[in-house]
Design a protein around this motif. Structure first.
Motif, PDB file in Angstrom:
ATOM      1  N   ALA A  71      -2.931  -7.670   2.701  1.00 33.22           N
ATOM      2  CA  ALA A  71      -3.120  -9.053   2.254  1.00 33.22           C
ATOM      3  C   ALA A  71      -4.478  -9.228   1.561  1.00 33.22           C
ATOM      4  CB  ALA A  71      -3.004 -10.008   3.432  1.00 33.22           C
ATOM      5  N   LEU A  72      -5.431  -8.368   1.906  1.00 36.03           N
ATOM      6  CA  LEU A  72      -6.725  -8.428   1.235  1.00 36.03           C
ATOM      7  C   LEU A  72      -6.660  -7.760  -0.136  1.00 36.03           C
ATOM      8  CD1 LEU A  72      -9.090  -7.593   4.225  1.00 36.03           C
ATOM      9  CD2 LEU A  72      -9.066  -9.721   2.915  1.00 36.03           C
ATOM     10  N   ARG A  73      -5.925  -6.674  -0.222  1.00 37.31           N
ATOM     11  CA  ARG A  73      -5.805  -5.921  -1.474  1.00 37.31           C
ATOM     12  C   ARG A  73      -4.948  -6.655  -2.493  1.00 37.31           C
ATOM     13  NH1 ARG A  73      -6.225   0.148  -1.954  1.00 37.31           N
ATOM     14  NH2 ARG A  73      -4.569   0.160  -3.502  1.00 37.31           N
ATOM     15  N   GLU A  99       4.220 -13.301   1.562  1.00 40.59           N
ATOM     16  CA  GLU A  99       5.542 -13.923   1.439  1.00 40.59           C
ATOM     17  C   GLU A  99       6.481 -13.225   2.423  1.00 40.59           C
ATOM     18  OE1 GLU A  99       8.320 -12.409  -0.368  1.00 40.59           O
ATOM     19  OE2 GLU A  99       7.348 -10.719  -1.362  1.00 40.59           O
ATOM     20  N   PRO A 100       7.568 -13.892   2.827  1.00 38.94           N
ATOM     21  CA  PRO A 100       8.382 -13.390   3.937  1.00 38.94           C
ATOM     22  C   PRO A 100       9.009 -12.013   3.711  1.00 38.94           C
ATOM     23  CG  PRO A 100       8.882 -15.691   3.520  1.00 38.94           C
ATOM     24  CD  PRO A 100       7.998 -15.246   2.403  1.00 38.94           C
ATOM     25  N   PHE A 101       9.199 -11.622   2.448  1.00 33.96           N
ATOM     26  CA  PHE A 101       9.866 -10.341   2.208  1.00 33.96           C
ATOM     27  C   PHE A 101       8.883  -9.249   1.802  1.00 33.96           C
ATOM     28  CE2 PHE A 101      12.957 -13.727   1.507  1.00 33.96           C
ATOM     29  CZ  PHE A 101      13.897 -13.364   2.463  1.00 33.96           C
ATOM     30  N   ALA A 152       0.313  -9.802   8.329  1.00 35.85           N
ATOM     31  CA  ALA A 152      -0.309 -10.401   7.149  1.00 35.85           C
ATOM     32  C   ALA A 152      -0.283 -11.934   7.237  1.00 35.85           C
ATOM     33  CB  ALA A 152       0.412  -9.922   5.893  1.00 35.85           C
ATOM     34  N   TYR A 153       0.865 -12.474   7.675  1.00 32.80           N
ATOM     35  CA  TYR A 153       0.964 -13.930   7.798  1.00 32.80           C
ATOM     36  C   TYR A 153      -0.006 -14.479   8.843  1.00 32.80           C
ATOM     37  CZ  TYR A 153       4.580 -15.737   4.755  1.00 32.80           C
ATOM     38  OH  TYR A 153       5.257 -16.170   3.664  1.00 32.80           O
ATOM     39  N   PHE A 154      -0.083 -13.799   9.971  1.00 28.82           N
ATOM     40  CA  PHE A 154      -0.958 -14.293  11.036  1.00 28.82           C
ATOM     41  C   PHE A 154      -2.399 -14.369  10.559  1.00 28.82           C
ATOM     42  CE2 PHE A 154       2.116 -12.668  14.542  1.00 28.82           C
ATOM     43  CZ  PHE A 154       2.920 -13.767  14.306  1.00 28.82           C
ATOM     44  N   VAL A 155      -2.814 -13.359   9.827  1.00 34.00           N
ATOM     45  CA  VAL A 155      -4.201 -13.387   9.374  1.00 34.00           C
ATOM     46  C   VAL A 155      -4.374 -14.464   8.292  1.00 34.00           C
ATOM     47  CG1 VAL A 155      -4.298 -11.734   7.448  1.00 34.00           C
ATOM     48  CG2 VAL A 155      -6.185 -11.866   9.084  1.00 34.00           C
ATOM     49  N   PHE A 156      -3.320 -14.669   7.508  1.00 34.99           N
ATOM     50  CA  PHE A 156      -3.368 -15.740   6.508  1.00 34.99           C
ATOM     51  C   PHE A 156      -3.554 -17.097   7.202  1.00 34.99           C
ATOM     52  CE2 PHE A 156      -0.750 -19.167   4.767  1.00 34.99           C
ATOM     53  CZ  PHE A 156      -1.424 -19.432   3.577  1.00 34.99           C
ATOM     54  N   PHE A 157      -2.734 -17.358   8.206  1.00 34.80           N
ATOM     55  CA  PHE A 157      -2.851 -18.649   8.893  1.00 34.80           C
ATOM     56  C   PHE A 157      -4.204 -18.799   9.565  1.00 34.80           C
ATOM     57  CE2 PHE A 157       1.840 -18.767   8.641  1.00 34.80           C
ATOM     58  CZ  PHE A 157       1.946 -20.018   8.055  1.00 34.80           C
ATOM     59  N   LEU A 207      -1.059  -1.153  14.524  1.00 32.87           N
ATOM     60  CA  LEU A 207      -1.427  -0.484  13.273  1.00 32.87           C
ATOM     61  C   LEU A 207      -0.766  -1.171  12.080  1.00 32.87           C
ATOM     62  CD1 LEU A 207      -1.562   3.341  14.004  1.00 32.87           C
ATOM     63  CD2 LEU A 207      -3.172   1.541  14.508  1.00 32.87           C
ATOM     64  N   ALA A 208       0.485  -1.606  12.266  1.00 35.49           N
ATOM     65  CA  ALA A 208       1.165  -2.317  11.175  1.00 35.49           C
ATOM     66  C   ALA A 208       0.418  -3.609  10.854  1.00 35.49           C
ATOM     67  CB  ALA A 208       2.607  -2.619  11.556  1.00 35.49           C
ATOM     68  N   ALA A 209      -0.074  -4.279  11.897  1.00 40.28           N
ATOM     69  CA  ALA A 209      -0.819  -5.517  11.671  1.00 40.28           C
ATOM     70  C   ALA A 209      -2.102  -5.234  10.901  1.00 40.28           C
ATOM     71  CB  ALA A 209      -1.151  -6.184  13.004  1.00 40.28           C
ATOM     72  N   ILE A 210      -2.791  -4.177  11.280  1.00 40.65           N
ATOM     73  CA  ILE A 210      -4.029  -3.827  10.571  1.00 40.65           C
ATOM     74  C   ILE A 210      -3.712  -3.506   9.117  1.00 40.65           C
ATOM     75  CG2 ILE A 210      -5.879  -2.115  10.437  1.00 40.65           C
ATOM     76  CD1 ILE A 210      -5.688  -1.994  13.558  1.00 40.65           C
ATOM     77  N   ALA A 211      -2.614  -2.771   8.913  1.00 39.95           N
ATOM     78  CA  ALA A 211      -2.196  -2.480   7.547  1.00 39.95           C
ATOM     79  C   ALA A 211      -1.850  -3.782   6.817  1.00 39.95           C
ATOM     80  CB  ALA A 211      -1.001  -1.531   7.544  1.00 39.95           C
ATOM     81  N   GLY A 212      -1.165  -4.683   7.511  1.00 33.63           N
ATOM     82  CA  GLY A 212      -0.770  -5.958   6.897  1.00 33.63           C
ATOM     83  C   GLY A 212      -1.987  -6.771   6.486  1.00 33.63           C
TER      84      GLY A 212
END
Ligand code: ATP
Ligand code: MG
Lengths: 245, 297
Positions: B211-213, B218-220, B49-54, B202-207
């Motif tokens: 993050a879109l939903r 945030e880190p936790f 989620a963070y990577f896609v945010f950045f 798969l976790a990254a795709i879910a993340g």
């Protein structure tokens, strides 16, 4: 004629399990095209020898040199099992070790893991089925539901799937009905005459010695008698200890 | 509740459930092979989620490219975790790897606090995905359809890989008998790495979809979804990939529907997952699609 390098040359092999010395410095040599057998009582160190060649035991010493068709020599000691398979050695392990949740066909395909040529794989599968037609009837059946004898056939068939040059069979006749035992030894002979070298570990010393070019008797980790199959069959000590007098 | 409302909740549950399912697959694959609960898996999800945010918010890259970078980056992190924290402990007692997993989880979370800062950051949703339209009287955004659709396509592809390819065969074989699988020429470390790569991907795709939903990172953020996905994996039968998806969907439906039908319970939303865990462990400890694990050699 020039003396040929043996296909597999084991020198001073030792196997330790912690403080237990299972194999105590044995020499075994296997020439290309031969059937070589290793006989001995329970716990003599037969399976340990095979497992050392396969790269499954950590605590071993000595040397295991394998000479491929191209004449290249590879040291197998200390290598991973996958290195052994890629050299052209396959194993039918003690206790069959069929994957019970995979079908017969999947078990065979697993044996061909190192091959990528689809045509070669299906050719090998047809070959295994031709040796063991029963397996073909059971191709979609789960390995765990096969009878003990069928599982044994599958273990041998699976070991043929990687197109090996050297086949190591650890007690292929274990737990089989007498009529099947004869059949399995016939098949081993067939596999051999079709060009594969075989290292055979057996409790059934009589049957093994009959088909073996060379034989070794292993006693508590050391080789005590060796010679041709015929010599050992005639040897009084072998007769008394392993052939039932 | 009218039919339209119900459909809204249904689609919502499908989305949330398939995200749980995607994360659960990572737990189940690693557990199936190594008998290890990869506690860091929820944090891997967070990294995605963070990577896609950045990539998209900070560096303004297009979403597709950002997603690609995020997935690749997360896979690298997942592989690194295996290489550094688990592989050296392969021969060690299982408890050592488990402790290592917990350690890695804390490490990643706290590293994220240091590197990304502990402040939640808003994710800018691509407007295209948020343009509401109506379908048979139900008001929907494309994202609501996209999430379950992508998840199902991915799971279908994964099942194909597991049941129809050589690597999949090796995976199914390793989960039962590592030694024999090695004797067939399979490099076990390679297959394990593959399982980590797939799980992390798969976790990254879910993340990303998470993050879109729920548009913030945030880190936790990985802790709760990670926990729930783990429960989903156990519920579905740990070790089984279809089971993980089924468990994820079950959990998604229980969570969404119970709150939808009993709004007063909304405060207990997170407790339902644990309730589900207790029930399945009492009724069918192997989970919905699980096989007996004692058979493992
Ligand atoms: N993993 C192990 N740990 C400790 N000792 C072992 C291990 N494997 C084998 N041994 C010991 O090493 C010795 C040789 O065992 P091995 O399996 O090689 O015998 P074998 O000749 O194959 O016997 P059998 O005919 O019963 O199969 C035995 O005394 C056995 O107890
Ligand atoms: Mg033995």
């Amino acid at each position: 004629m020039e003396r040929k390098q043996p296909m597999l040359e084991i020198k001073n092999l030792t196997v330790w399990y912690g403080s237990i010395n299972a194999v105590k410095g044995i020499d075994v040599s296997i020439n290309r095209g031969e059937i070589v057998t290793l006989i001995g009582a329970n716990g003599a160190g037969k399976s340990s020898t095979i497992r050392a060649i396969a790269g499954l035991v950590k605590g071993c010493g000595g040397s295991i040199a394998f000479t491929g068709k191209d004449g290249r020599v590879t040291q197998l000691l200390g290598k991973q099992p996958e290195a052994m398979v890629r050299q052209g050695i396959a194993i039918s392990p003690e206790g069959r070790r069929i994957l019970p949740h995979l079908t017969t066909e999947e078990n065979l395909l697993l044996g061909a893991y190192t091959l990528s040529d689809k045509a070669q794989i299906s050719e090998n599968m047809e070959y295994a089925y031709s040796l063991f037609p029963r397996l073909k009837e059971r191709r979609r059946q789960k390995g765990g539901t096969l009878s003990g004898g069928e599982q044994q056939m599958l273990a041998v068939g699976r070991s043929l799937m990687s197109s090996p040059e050297l086949l190591m069979l650890d007690e292929p006749s274990l737990g089989l009905a007498p009529i099947l035992v004869d059949e399995v030894f016939e098949i081993i002979k067939t596999i051999n005459t079709e060009g594969r070298t075989i290292l055979l570990v057996e409790q059934n010393a009589l049957a093994a010695l009959k088909i073996a070019a060379k034989a070794y008797v292993l006693e508590v980790g050391s080789i005590t008698i060796q010679g041709t199959g015929g010599e050992l069959l005639a040897n009084p000590k072998v007769k008394e200890a392993y052939l039932g007098g | 509740m009218d039919a339209n409302m119900f459909m809204q909740h249904f689609i919502n549950a499908l989305g949330l459930g398939s995200l749980y399912g995607l994360i659960a697959i990572g737990y189940t694959m690693v557990y199936g092979i190594l008998r290890l609960i990869n506690f860091a898996h929820g944090d891997i999800f967070m990294l995605g989620a963070y990577f896609v945010f950045f990539a998209t918010v900070q560096y303004k890259l297009p979403w597709a490219l950002g997603a690609f970078i995020a997935v690749s980056g997360t896979i690298v992190c997942g592989l690194l975790v295996d290489r550094v924290a688990y592989r050296p402990l392969r021969g060690a007692p299982r408890i050592s790897a488990l402790i290592s997993a917990i350690g890695v989880s804390f490490f990643i979370e706290n590293l994220a606090v240091v590197v990304f800062s502990g402040m939640p950051r808003p994710v800018v949703q691509p407007p295209l995905l948020m343009e509401a339209f109506s379908l048979g009287g139900i008001r929907l955004v494309p994202l609501a359809i996209m999430v379950p659709a992508i998840s199902f396509i991915i799971v279908a592809a994964l099942l194909w890989m597991i049941y129809r390819t050589k690597s999949g065969l090796a995976m199914r074989s390793i989960s039962f008998d590592i030694e024999t699988t090695r004797l067939m020429g399979v490099s076990v470390d390679r297959i394990i790495a593959m399982a980590f790569a797939i799980g992390s991907g798969l976790a990254a795709i879910a993340g990303i979809m998470w993050a879109l939903r729920y548009p913030r990172v945030e880190p936790f953020m990985g802790i709760m979804p990670g926990f729930k996905a783990f429960i989903a994996a156990v519920f579905g039968g740990i070790g089984s990939v279809p089971g993980a998806m089924l468990g994820g969907l079950s959990l998604g439906f229980v969570e969404i529907m119970s709150v939808a039908f009993f709004p007063r319970l909304s405060g207990y939303r997170d407790a339902f997952a644990f309730l589900l865990l207790v029930v399945i462990l009492l009724v069918k400890p192997t989970g919905l699609m699980g096989e007996k694990l004692e058979d493992k050699i």
